[in-house]
Design a protein around this motif. Structure first.
Motif, PDB file in Angstrom:
ATOM      1  N   ALA A  27      52.838  16.562 113.271  1.00 10.32           N
ATOM      2  CA  ALA A  27      53.119  15.229 113.821  1.00 10.32           C
ATOM      3  C   ALA A  27      51.861  14.524 114.335  1.00 10.32           C
ATOM      4  CB  ALA A  27      54.184  15.323 114.913  1.00 10.32           C
ATOM      5  N   PRO A  28      51.008  15.182 115.131  1.00 11.20           N
ATOM      6  CA  PRO A  28      49.794  14.482 115.571  1.00 11.20           C
ATOM      7  C   PRO A  28      48.825  14.156 114.445  1.00 11.20           C
ATOM      8  CG  PRO A  28      49.768  16.782 116.300  1.00 11.20           C
ATOM      9  CD  PRO A  28      51.142  16.497 115.787  1.00 11.20           C
ATOM     10  N   ILE A  29      48.800  14.993 113.405  1.00 15.67           N
ATOM     11  CA  ILE A  29      47.945  14.679 112.250  1.00 15.67           C
ATOM     12  C   ILE A  29      48.415  13.404 111.579  1.00 15.67           C
ATOM     13  CG2 ILE A  29      47.297  15.425 109.919  1.00 15.67           C
ATOM     14  CD1 ILE A  29      47.267  18.302 110.960  1.00 15.67           C
ATOM     15  N   VAL A  30      49.729  13.317 111.352  1.00 20.62           N
ATOM     16  CA  VAL A  30      50.296  12.136 110.694  1.00 20.62           C
ATOM     17  C   VAL A  30      50.021  10.885 111.512  1.00 20.62           C
ATOM     18  CG1 VAL A  30      52.456  11.016 110.024  1.00 20.62           C
ATOM     19  CG2 VAL A  30      52.070  13.417 109.444  1.00 20.62           C
ATOM     20  N   GLN A  31      50.277  10.965 112.823  1.00 22.07           N
ATOM     21  CA  GLN A  31      50.135   9.773 113.659  1.00 22.07           C
ATOM     22  C   GLN A  31      48.682   9.434 113.978  1.00 22.07           C
ATOM     23  OE1 GLN A  31      50.728  10.251 117.795  1.00 22.07           O
ATOM     24  NE2 GLN A  31      51.622   8.211 118.103  1.00 22.07           N
ATOM     25  N   GLU A  32      47.935  10.422 114.443  1.00 18.02           N
ATOM     26  CA  GLU A  32      46.606  10.140 114.983  1.00 18.02           C
ATOM     27  C   GLU A  32      45.511  10.120 113.913  1.00 18.02           C
ATOM     28  OE1 GLU A  32      46.076  13.117 117.973  1.00 18.02           O
ATOM     29  OE2 GLU A  32      48.004  12.651 118.928  1.00 18.02           O
ATOM     30  N   GLN A  33      45.574  11.055 112.956  1.00 21.02           N
ATOM     31  CA  GLN A  33      44.492  11.135 111.977  1.00 21.02           C
ATOM     32  C   GLN A  33      44.763  10.308 110.724  1.00 21.02           C
ATOM     33  OE1 GLN A  33      42.575  14.951 111.391  1.00 21.02           O
ATOM     34  NE2 GLN A  33      43.754  15.855 113.064  1.00 21.02           N
ATOM     35  N   LEU A  34      46.025  10.174 110.350  1.00 19.63           N
ATOM     36  CA  LEU A  34      46.353   9.417 109.149  1.00 19.63           C
ATOM     37  C   LEU A  34      46.857   8.012 109.464  1.00 19.63           C
ATOM     38  CD1 LEU A  34      48.110  12.204 107.017  1.00 19.63           C
ATOM     39  CD2 LEU A  34      45.670  11.672 107.243  1.00 19.63           C
ATOM     40  N   GLY A  35      47.278   7.791 110.688  1.00 21.59           N
ATOM     41  CA  GLY A  35      47.737   6.474 111.083  1.00 21.59           C
ATOM     42  C   GLY A  35      49.040   6.065 110.417  1.00 21.59           C
ATOM     43  N   LEU A  36      49.915   7.041 110.170  1.00 25.08           N
ATOM     44  CA  LEU A  36      51.199   6.770 109.525  1.00 25.08           C
ATOM     45  C   LEU A  36      52.347   7.064 110.491  1.00 25.08           C
ATOM     46  CD1 LEU A  36      50.519   8.458 106.050  1.00 25.08           C
ATOM     47  CD2 LEU A  36      50.446   6.010 106.570  1.00 25.08           C
ATOM     48  N   ALA A  65      59.273  16.247 118.296  1.00 23.80           N
ATOM     49  CA  ALA A  65      57.921  15.855 117.899  1.00 23.80           C
ATOM     50  C   ALA A  65      57.907  14.493 117.219  1.00 23.80           C
ATOM     51  CB  ALA A  65      57.331  16.917 116.972  1.00 23.80           C
ATOM     52  N   ALA A  66      58.903  14.244 116.371  1.00 20.04           N
ATOM     53  CA  ALA A  66      58.977  12.937 115.708  1.00 20.04           C
ATOM     54  C   ALA A  66      59.147  11.831 116.738  1.00 20.04           C
ATOM     55  CB  ALA A  66      60.116  12.926 114.697  1.00 20.04           C
ATOM     56  N   GLY A  67      60.005  12.070 117.713  1.00 18.30           N
ATOM     57  CA  GLY A  67      60.213  11.079 118.761  1.00 18.30           C
ATOM     58  C   GLY A  67      58.977  10.856 119.614  1.00 18.30           C
ATOM     59  N   ASP A  68      58.317  11.945 119.980  1.00 21.88           N
ATOM     60  CA  ASP A  68      57.124  11.844 120.823  1.00 21.88           C
ATOM     61  C   ASP A  68      55.996  11.085 120.136  1.00 21.88           C
ATOM     62  OD1 ASP A  68      58.438  13.277 122.764  1.00 21.88           O
ATOM     63  OD2 ASP A  68      57.399  15.171 122.393  1.00 21.88           O
ATOM     64  N   HIS A  69      55.917  11.184 118.809  1.00 26.29           N
ATOM     65  CA  HIS A  69      54.809  10.572 118.077  1.00 26.29           C
ATOM     66  C   HIS A  69      55.215   9.299 117.325  1.00 26.29           C
ATOM     67  CE1 HIS A  69      51.847  13.802 118.765  1.00 26.29           C
ATOM     68  NE2 HIS A  69      52.899  14.584 118.782  1.00 26.29           N
ATOM     69  N   GLY A  70      56.431   8.830 117.561  1.00 21.01           N
ATOM     70  CA  GLY A  70      56.867   7.594 116.928  1.00 21.01           C
ATOM     71  C   GLY A  70      56.969   7.684 115.419  1.00 21.01           C
ATOM     72  N   ILE A  71      57.404   8.847 114.929  1.00 24.13           N
ATOM     73  CA  ILE A  71      57.481   9.081 113.485  1.00 24.13           C
ATOM     74  C   ILE A  71      58.931   9.024 113.013  1.00 24.13           C
ATOM     75  CG2 ILE A  71      57.168  10.828 111.680  1.00 24.13           C
ATOM     76  CD1 ILE A  71      54.694  11.788 113.225  1.00 24.13           C
TER      77      ILE A  71
END
Length: 303
Positions: A27-36, A65-71
């Motif tokens: 989840a943090p990779i998707v949100q923070e590193q990929l910006g998705l 995790a999805a909720g915490d990272h807005g995914i």
């Protein structure tokens, strides 16, 4: 004039296999590193046949995790592990029964994880000993497949799944592999409780060794199947094999043209998922770097 409309861009978690296998990792990779903020879950990360206590905790962790990272976890696909089996077209009907039951378990898990769409390739008939590959699977196998898909739709409805997907593959032993076959299947499944839609993959539909140069274009799939297409899988490829490269590799797919073609056929409202695979021995850092570069390349084309 083609309307310029933003296309939702997400990523299939295929890149996480054997690496970032828990939601707290991917989840943090998707949100923070990929910006998705849009992902497609892979059953390479969770086997729906695992014990119930493990599945319960996995589903809880995905939701959290999805909720915490807005995914938004849009859907779940079967992944590579289950795909290696012949699934719903295995020559032994008992194995088909097991595959059908596996899919029901997949629906159940997806629903518990807050995922309401599930799909993937359906299966493969066995190869002949002489190596000859007919242009279609036997009718009895097709009829059995349709019957099982109908039952699966009924099961999916019970679990609250809203949409199911078939991913056509460029192999004569799987179904469907042509636009005509896909049209026939769509007609045979038109009245199922949960609709079956198609996931069209850039590396599958453009496979020239099977379709011929200029005859397996995405345009033909888009034009004839548009009402039945639910999503697109995007990869870099050379039209010679199903490469699943990222966009740091040199290939035949031009992002701007891929996005334009999707808009031209009225498919801008269908999400696109980057689906890439890496050798297990490749180092993690270079993969993250390549994925970051890939999303940087693709975002302007689909925005």
């Amino acid at each position: 004039m083609t309307e310029f409309k933003s296309i939702s861009l997400g990523i299939n978690l295929s890149f996480c296999v054997k690496r970032w296998v828990t939601p707290d990792l991917w989840a943090p990779i998707v949100q923070e590193q990929l910006g998705l903020d849009l992902v497609q879950f892979s059953f390479d990360l969770v086997d729906p046949a695992w014990p119930e206590d493990i599945l319960r905790d996995c589903a809880r962790d995905i939701r959290r995790a999805a909720g915490d990272h807005g995914i938004n976890v849009h859907s779940a696909f079967i992944g590579l592990a289950h795909y290696t089996f012949n699934q719903l077209l295995h020559p032994d009907p008992r194995v088909r029964d097991v595959a059908e039951d596996w899919m029901k378990k997949a629906y159940r898990f997806a629903a518990s994880a807050g995922i309401d769409r599930v799909g993937g390739p359906l299966g493969a008939v066995a190869s002949r000993v002489d190596g000859f590959e007919p242009d279609s699977i036997p009718e009895r196998d097709y009829d059995d497949l349709i019957l099982r898909m109908r039952r699966l739709s009924e099961a999916a409805k019970e679990y609250g799944i809203v949409e199911l997907y078939v991913e056509p593959t460029p192999m004569r032993r799987e179904w469907p592999w042509t636009v005509e076959q896909a049209e026939r299947m769509a007609a045979n499944l038109a009245d199922t409780p949960v609709p079956w839609k198609y996931c069209i993959d850039w590396g599958h539909a453009t496979f020239q060794p099977l379709y011929g140069e200029g005859h397996g274009t995405m345009g033909e799939w888009y034009r004839r199947l548009a009402p039945h297409i639910g999503m697109i899988h995007l990869q870099q490829t050379d039209f010679q094999f199903d490469r699943h490269w990222d966009f740091t590799e040199k290939g035949a797919v031009i992002p701007e043209e891929a996005a334009l073609q999707q808009r031209q056929f009225g498919l801008a409202d269908r999400p696109v998922f980057i689906e890439v695979f890496y050798p297990f021995e490749r180092d993690d850092a270079s993969i993250l770097q390549a994925l970051g570069r890939t999303t940087t390349i693709l975002k302007p084309a689909f925005a």
